[in-house]
Design a protein around this motif. Structure first.
Motif, PDB file in Angstrom:
ATOM      1  N   ASP A  14       0.824  -1.207   0.000  1.00 36.56           N
ATOM      2  CA  ASP A  14       0.000   0.000   0.000  1.00 36.56           C
ATOM      3  C   ASP A  14       0.859   1.258   0.000  1.00 36.56           C
ATOM      4  OD1 ASP A  14      -2.108  -1.737   0.052  1.00 36.56           O
ATOM      5  OD2 ASP A  14      -2.658  -1.364   2.146  1.00 36.56           O
ATOM      6  N   LYS A  15       1.950   1.253   0.747  1.00 37.63           N
ATOM      7  CA  LYS A  15       2.858   2.408   0.755  1.00 37.63           C
ATOM      8  C   LYS A  15       3.443   2.658  -0.629  1.00 37.63           C
ATOM      9  CE  LYS A  15       4.501   1.847   5.549  1.00 37.63           C
ATOM     10  NZ  LYS A  15       5.695   1.575   6.383  1.00 37.63           N
ATOM     11  N   LEU A  16       3.876   1.577  -1.285  1.00 32.94           N
ATOM     12  CA  LEU A  16       4.503   1.715  -2.593  1.00 32.94           C
ATOM     13  C   LEU A  16       3.489   2.105  -3.658  1.00 32.94           C
ATOM     14  CD1 LEU A  16       6.972  -1.301  -2.477  1.00 32.94           C
ATOM     15  CD2 LEU A  16       7.538   1.125  -2.281  1.00 32.94           C
ATOM     16  N   ALA A  17       2.271   1.605  -3.553  1.00 36.59           N
ATOM     17  CA  ALA A  17       1.228   1.984  -4.515  1.00 36.59           C
ATOM     18  C   ALA A  17       0.959   3.480  -4.438  1.00 36.59           C
ATOM     19  CB  ALA A  17      -0.044   1.185  -4.257  1.00 36.59           C
ATOM     20  N   ARG A  18       0.881   4.001  -3.223  1.00 38.08           N
ATOM     21  CA  ARG A  18       0.651   5.447  -3.059  1.00 38.08           C
ATOM     22  C   ARG A  18       1.864   6.245  -3.521  1.00 38.08           C
ATOM     23  NH1 ARG A  18      -1.632   3.537   1.899  1.00 38.08           N
ATOM     24  NH2 ARG A  18       0.303   4.044   3.008  1.00 38.08           N
ATOM     25  N   ALA A  19       3.059   5.768  -3.172  1.00 37.86           N
ATOM     26  CA  ALA A  19       4.274   6.471  -3.580  1.00 37.86           C
ATOM     27  C   ALA A  19       4.416   6.472  -5.100  1.00 37.86           C
ATOM     28  CB  ALA A  19       5.495   5.823  -2.935  1.00 37.86           C
ATOM     29  N   GLY A  20       4.048   5.354  -5.733  1.00 29.93           N
ATOM     30  CA  GLY A  20       4.131   5.267  -7.186  1.00 29.93           C
ATOM     31  C   GLY A  20       3.178   6.223  -7.871  1.00 29.93           C
ATOM     32  N   ALA A  21       1.976   6.340  -7.337  1.00 28.76           N
ATOM     33  CA  ALA A  21       0.996   7.263  -7.919  1.00 28.76           C
ATOM     34  C   ALA A  21       1.491   8.703  -7.824  1.00 28.76           C
ATOM     35  CB  ALA A  21      -0.339   7.106  -7.203  1.00 28.76           C
ATOM     36  N   GLN A  22       2.056   9.072  -6.666  1.00 34.21           N
ATOM     37  CA  GLN A  22       2.566  10.427  -6.492  1.00 34.21           C
ATOM     38  C   GLN A  22       3.753  10.692  -7.407  1.00 34.21           C
ATOM     39  OE1 GLN A  22       1.319  12.973  -4.754  1.00 34.21           O
ATOM     40  NE2 GLN A  22       2.968  14.238  -5.599  1.00 34.21           N
ATOM     41  N   LEU A  23       4.646   9.703  -7.506  1.00 35.13           N
ATOM     42  CA  LEU A  23       5.819   9.866  -8.381  1.00 35.13           C
ATOM     43  C   LEU A  23       5.395   9.989  -9.835  1.00 35.13           C
ATOM     44  CD1 LEU A  23       8.922   9.967  -8.397  1.00 35.13           C
ATOM     45  CD2 LEU A  23       8.907   7.486  -8.749  1.00 35.13           C
ATOM     46  N   LEU A  24       4.359   9.253 -10.222  1.00 35.16           N
ATOM     47  CA  LEU A  24       3.853   9.349 -11.592  1.00 35.16           C
ATOM     48  C   LEU A  24       3.373  10.764 -11.896  1.00 35.16           C
ATOM     49  CD1 LEU A  24       3.038   7.986 -14.269  1.00 35.16           C
ATOM     50  CD2 LEU A  24       0.870   7.353 -13.163  1.00 35.16           C
ATOM     51  N   LEU A  25       2.647  11.360 -10.954  1.00 38.05           N
ATOM     52  CA  LEU A  25       2.139  12.721 -11.168  1.00 38.05           C
ATOM     53  C   LEU A  25       3.272  13.746 -11.245  1.00 38.05           C
ATOM     54  CD1 LEU A  25      -1.070  12.998  -8.969  1.00 38.05           C
ATOM     55  CD2 LEU A  25      -0.838  12.436 -11.395  1.00 38.05           C
ATOM     56  N   GLU A  26       4.368  13.463 -10.532  1.00 39.31           N
ATOM     57  CA  GLU A  26       5.514  14.373 -10.587  1.00 39.31           C
ATOM     58  C   GLU A  26       6.328  14.185 -11.862  1.00 39.31           C
ATOM     59  OE1 GLU A  26       7.657  13.451  -7.067  1.00 39.31           O
ATOM     60  OE2 GLU A  26       6.074  14.143  -5.710  1.00 39.31           O
ATOM     61  N   THR A  27       6.328  12.970 -12.378  1.00 36.38           N
ATOM     62  CA  THR A  27       7.212  12.629 -13.502  1.00 36.38           C
ATOM     63  C   THR A  27       6.555  12.852 -14.865  1.00 36.38           C
ATOM     64  OG1 THR A  27       8.248  10.944 -12.115  1.00 36.38           O
ATOM     65  CG2 THR A  27       8.637  10.789 -14.488  1.00 36.38           C
ATOM     66  N   LEU A  28       5.304  12.446 -15.005  1.00 38.81           N
ATOM     67  CA  LEU A  28       4.673  12.434 -16.327  1.00 38.81           C
ATOM     68  C   LEU A  28       4.636  13.804 -16.999  1.00 38.81           C
ATOM     69  CD1 LEU A  28       3.345  10.764 -18.499  1.00 38.81           C
ATOM     70  CD2 LEU A  28       1.158  10.975 -17.277  1.00 38.81           C
ATOM     71  N   PRO A  29       4.236  14.884 -16.327  1.00 40.88           N
ATOM     72  CA  PRO A  29       4.209  16.169 -17.029  1.00 40.88           C
ATOM     73  C   PRO A  29       5.590  16.614 -17.505  1.00 40.88           C
ATOM     74  CG  PRO A  29       3.676  16.447 -14.692  1.00 40.88           C
ATOM     75  CD  PRO A  29       3.675  14.983 -14.971  1.00 40.88           C
ATOM     76  N   ARG A  30       6.619  16.352 -16.698  1.00 43.46           N
ATOM     77  CA  ARG A  30       7.984  16.716 -17.097  1.00 43.46           C
ATOM     78  C   ARG A  30       8.434  15.869 -18.284  1.00 43.46           C
ATOM     79  NH1 ARG A  30      11.827  15.512 -13.140  1.00 43.46           N
ATOM     80  NH2 ARG A  30      13.234  16.870 -14.331  1.00 43.46           N
ATOM     81  N   TRP A  31       8.039  14.585 -18.292  1.00 45.51           N
ATOM     82  CA  TRP A  31       8.382  13.713 -19.409  1.00 45.51           C
ATOM     83  C   TRP A  31       7.693  14.180 -20.695  1.00 45.51           C
ATOM     84  CZ3 TRP A  31      11.559  10.427 -21.466  1.00 45.51           C
ATOM     85  CH2 TRP A  31      11.149   9.565 -22.475  1.00 45.51           C
ATOM     86  N   LEU A  32       6.444  14.536 -20.595  1.00 44.56           N
ATOM     87  CA  LEU A  32       5.692  14.985 -21.780  1.00 44.56           C
ATOM     88  C   LEU A  32       6.239  16.295 -22.328  1.00 44.56           C
ATOM     89  CD1 LEU A  32       2.069  14.119 -20.589  1.00 44.56           C
ATOM     90  CD2 LEU A  32       3.437  12.891 -22.292  1.00 44.56           C
ATOM     91  N   ARG A  33       6.806  17.120 -21.449  1.00 47.64           N
ATOM     92  CA  ARG A  33       7.400  18.390 -21.902  1.00 47.64           C
ATOM     93  C   ARG A  33       8.838  18.223 -22.383  1.00 47.64           C
ATOM     94  NH1 ARG A  33       4.802  20.447 -17.075  1.00 47.64           N
ATOM     95  NH2 ARG A  33       6.829  20.433 -16.016  1.00 47.64           N
ATOM     96  N   GLY A  34       9.375  17.016 -22.312  1.00 40.84           N
ATOM     97  CA  GLY A  34      10.734  16.769 -22.776  1.00 40.84           C
ATOM     98  C   GLY A  34      11.812  17.245 -21.826  1.00 40.84           C
ATOM     99  N   GLU A  35      11.488  17.320 -20.526  1.00 45.16           N
ATOM    100  CA  GLU A  35      12.422  17.861 -19.549  1.00 45.16           C
ATOM    101  C   GLU A  35      13.256  16.786 -18.832  1.00 45.16           C
ATOM    102  OE1 GLU A  35       9.414  21.581 -18.450  1.00 45.16           O
ATOM    103  OE2 GLU A  35       9.968  20.120 -16.894  1.00 45.16           O
ATOM    104  N   ILE A  36      13.020  15.511 -19.131  1.00 43.96           N
ATOM    105  CA  ILE A  36      13.740  14.434 -18.452  1.00 43.96           C
ATOM    106  C   ILE A  36      14.634  13.701 -19.444  1.00 43.96           C
ATOM    107  CG2 ILE A  36      13.528  12.263 -17.171  1.00 43.96           C
ATOM    108  CD1 ILE A  36      10.876  13.212 -16.105  1.00 43.96           C
ATOM    109  N   THR A  37      15.896  13.522 -19.065  1.00 44.09           N
ATOM    110  CA  THR A  37      16.814  12.706 -19.852  1.00 44.09           C
ATOM    111  C   THR A  37      16.860  11.310 -19.227  1.00 44.09           C
ATOM    112  OG1 THR A  37      18.178  14.612 -20.402  1.00 44.09           O
ATOM    113  CG2 THR A  37      19.170  12.426 -20.678  1.00 44.09           C
ATOM    114  N   PRO A  38      16.374  10.280 -19.931  1.00 48.29           N
ATOM    115  CA  PRO A  38      16.368   8.925 -19.368  1.00 48.29           C
ATOM    116  C   PRO A  38      17.780   8.456 -19.026  1.00 48.29           C
ATOM    117  CG  PRO A  38      14.993   9.041 -21.340  1.00 48.29           C
ATOM    118  CD  PRO A  38      15.772  10.323 -21.284  1.00 48.29           C
ATOM    119  N   GLN A  39      17.916   7.792 -17.891  1.00 50.83           N
ATOM    120  CA  GLN A  39      19.214   7.298 -17.447  1.00 50.83           C
ATOM    121  C   GLN A  39      19.250   5.766 -17.571  1.00 50.83           C
ATOM    122  OE1 GLN A  39      21.706   9.462 -16.482  1.00 50.83           O
ATOM    123  NE2 GLN A  39      20.200  10.965 -17.184  1.00 50.83           N
ATOM    124  N   PRO A  40      20.167   5.226 -18.374  1.00 46.84           N
ATOM    125  CA  PRO A  40      20.250   3.769 -18.515  1.00 46.84           C
ATOM    126  C   PRO A  40      20.544   3.101 -17.171  1.00 46.84           C
ATOM    127  CG  PRO A  40      21.535   4.868 -20.216  1.00 46.84           C
ATOM    128  CD  PRO A  40      21.150   5.919 -19.227  1.00 46.84           C
TER     129      PRO A  40
END
Length: 319
Positions: free
Chosen positions: A168-194
């Motif tokens: 349950d902790k990880l499910a909530r943390a994942g949802a929050q991280l998704l909301l923080e990450t997705l808009p930046r990814w869609l705007r091209g602001e994240i460089t993927p790290q291998p």
């Protein structure tokens, strides 16, 4: 938010991520989940939790038996997603699907990759005595959980955590991280790290052998097995007469016993104390074969008095 999202997920772990997308105004145009499966003793055909949530929101739901079939891929792509977001979907995405969305396919994975790739990262982290895990959002590749990392968040594993509470902790943390990450990814602001593939470890799906308590292990390892399999699929041992006894809960005790591992060394009002390879372990909540789970105190008022009598040995099939 502008982006058309196809969400792919199946169990309870994925529901908070779907809810987060919906609450934040993303256009979730379709949900892909596993087919309904029989559950319980009566084998009642049951929809996945993600399907239930999607239907409540009026979102079209696809449930292909095999996502690799061209018809299944075509059905998903007919919704013209800008990005696909997956969380514990349960099938490998084929190359044709991975390469189609303009902003790719992202996955919410319940570990700090490259550690614990695979289907049981939450259980395995506790089984292995980890004190920290987390969530990774990555781009998806054809190999298992091997895509580039976009973001991570660390989550401590408390000593009292079970697979259920950590889930349950990880499910909530994942949802929050998704909301923080997705808009930046869609705007091209994240460089993927291998990922550093040389550091990869794996968390394969659980087998029946993983559920069996090894009494020759230290008491702390027995504790990690019990809590790492709680509330599903639940650790077990066998009694002297060969019956399966599920162990829902128990705790390590200080001290040691001059008795072989698996030997019942003391019977208390609320616990049965068992010798391990190093230390003692107190059984506190059990489930005899054909019965419901119950406190050990309740079991001792019936058949448990003889089954767990001092001097009897548990788990003899392990030898």
């Amino acid at each position: 938010m502008g982006a058309r999202v196809v969400f792919m997920g199946t169990p309870d772990f994925a529901v908070p991520s779907l809810e987060a997308l919906l609450a934040s105004g993303y256009e979730v145009v379709a949900v892909v989940t596993q087919p309904d499966r029989p559950k319980g003793r009566k084998r009642v055909l049951t929809p996945p939790p993600v399907k239930v949530r999607a239907q409540a929101a009026g979102i079209p739901v696809l449930q292909p038996e095999r996502l690799r079939e061209p018809a299944a891929v075509d059905a998903v792509l007919s919704f013209r997603p800008d990005v696909v977001v997956t969380a514990a979907y349960g099938q490998i995405l084929p190359k044709a699907l991975l390469e189609a969305p303009p902003r790719g396919c992202l996955n919410v994975h319940a570990s700090l990759l490259p550690k614990y790739r695979g289907g049981a990262p939450i259980h395995r982290a506790i089984l292995n005595g980890e004190t920290e895990t987390g969530v990774t959002i990555m781009t998806m590749a054809e190999a298992l959980d091997a895509g580039d990392i976009l973001s991570q968040v660390r989550v401590p594993i408390e000593r009292t955590d079970t697979a259920g509470t950590l889930h349950d902790k990880l499910a909530r943390a994942g949802a929050q991280l998704l909301l923080e990450t997705l808009p930046r990814w869609l705007r091209g602001e994240i460089t993927p790290q291998p990922q550093d593939h040389a550091q990869a470890t794996y968390a394969p799906n659980l087998t029946r052998a993983d559920e069996r308590i090894d009494w020759t292990a230290p008491a702390e390892a027995v504790y990690n097995r019990v809590r790492g399999l709680h509330p599903w699929p639940v650790a077990y041992t066998t009694t002297a007469d060969g019956q399966v006894l599920k162990v829902w809960w128990g705790t390590p005790r200080p001290g040691r016993a001059d008795a072989p591992p698996g030997t019942v060394v003391a019977v208390e009002e609320r616990a049965v104390v068992v010798a391990t390879g190093d230390g003692l372990f107190a059984l506190e909540e059990v489930q005899p074969a054909g019965k419901t789970r119950m406190p050990v105190a309740h079991y001792l008022r019936g058949a448990g008095r003889a089954v767990l009598a001092p001097g009897t040995r548990l788990g003899m099939e392990a030898e």
